[in-house]
Design a protein around this motif. Structure first.
Motif: not given
Length: 274
Positions: A239-240, A243, A246, A262, A265, A269
């Protein structure tokens, strides 16, 4: 020699191999099963071939045959599991238990213990100086490269030292330690490592470089981290990393790519919510 089967079984499971995988072309699966159950003593040729397939030496096998070594590996693996889920108090409790037992005699174990002590000092005590002292102490311990995990431990220590120097505001030292950690990862036989925790290097170094506006190198680090996660089939720090990717794409106004990442991502989630 009879109880060596237990150690072979531990190594096989750590490598994600079945008895069929390990025994193929060396001995029958039933023979390996008897060896692992301490019902048959393997000859030296079979031991050599099994060790070769596991990527270890006979010396490593015999060293890990010692009850204390087998005991320690289980507890270090447990601390890595706690690290992945952020259970730092459990890491400290485990370290205290091992200190009470006074069995971390080997340099490789003392070095790894320094890493976990550094993690606890930062995340529990909120004391980056104390944490840095633990990482420097760990790096000062001379460990033979023959040990499985030598590169992993050194990369983790160098990366965490870089993080602590960054927190303490010493940008040059942070850059030096991060760079050493990243270079070691690139030059080591990374394909033979299974430490998903190395993802911390890419997140921390990528974040540091992005803040320093070294965007090209930051993206190289993050892309390598994403590749590493794919190789390990791991979601740890994914996830990190996404991010960060992005943020870099947004800084270049690459909106189409931003939309694609996105979506990834959001899918990640959703997976975590299952």
């Amino acid at each position: 020699m009879a109880a060596i089967g237990e150690v072979l079984k531990e190594f096989r499971k750590e490598h994600g191999m079945t008895q069929k995988d390990l025994s193929r072309g060396i001995c029958s699966q039933s023979v390996l099963s008897r060896i692992e159950n301490n019902e048959e003593i393997p000859n030296i040729i079979v031991i050599q071939q099994l060790c070769h397939r596991l990527g270890i030496t006979i010396d490593q096998l015999m060293l890990d045959f010692l009850p204390e070594e087998l005991f320690l590996r289980k507890y270090f693996n447990k601390m890595f599991m706690y690290l992945r889920v952020g259970k730092y108090l459990e890491i400290r409790t485990t370290l205290e238990y091992l200190d009470e037992r006074q069995i971390t005699h080997l340099d490789k174990d003392r070095q790894l213990a320094c890493f976990f002590k550094a993690v606890c000092a930062y995340f529990i005590d909120e004391d980056p100086k104390k944490s840095l002292n633990h990482t420097i102490q760990g790096l000062s311990i001379c460990v033979s490269k023959k040990y499985d995990g030598y590169f992993d431990s050194r990369i983790l220590l160098l990366s965490f030292a870089g993080k602590m120097y960054a927190v303490l505001g010493d940008v040059n030292k942070a850059k030096s330690y991060y760079s050493q950690s990243f270079e070691l990862f690139q030059t080591m036989m990374a394909d033979y490592s299974e430490r998903s925790e190395l993802s911390n290097l890419f997140v921390n170094y990528g974040t540091f470089l992005f803040k320093q506006e070294r965007f090209d190198l930051a993206e190289k680090v993050v892309d390598m981290g994403l590749k590493w996660n794919r190789q390990q089939c791991s979601y740890y720090k994914l996830k990190e990393l996404l991010e960060l990717k992005i943020l870099m794409l947004e800084s270049r106004d690459e909106l189409y790519s931003v939309i694609s990442y996105r979506k990834i991502l959001r899918a990640l989630e959703k997976l975590k919510d299952l």
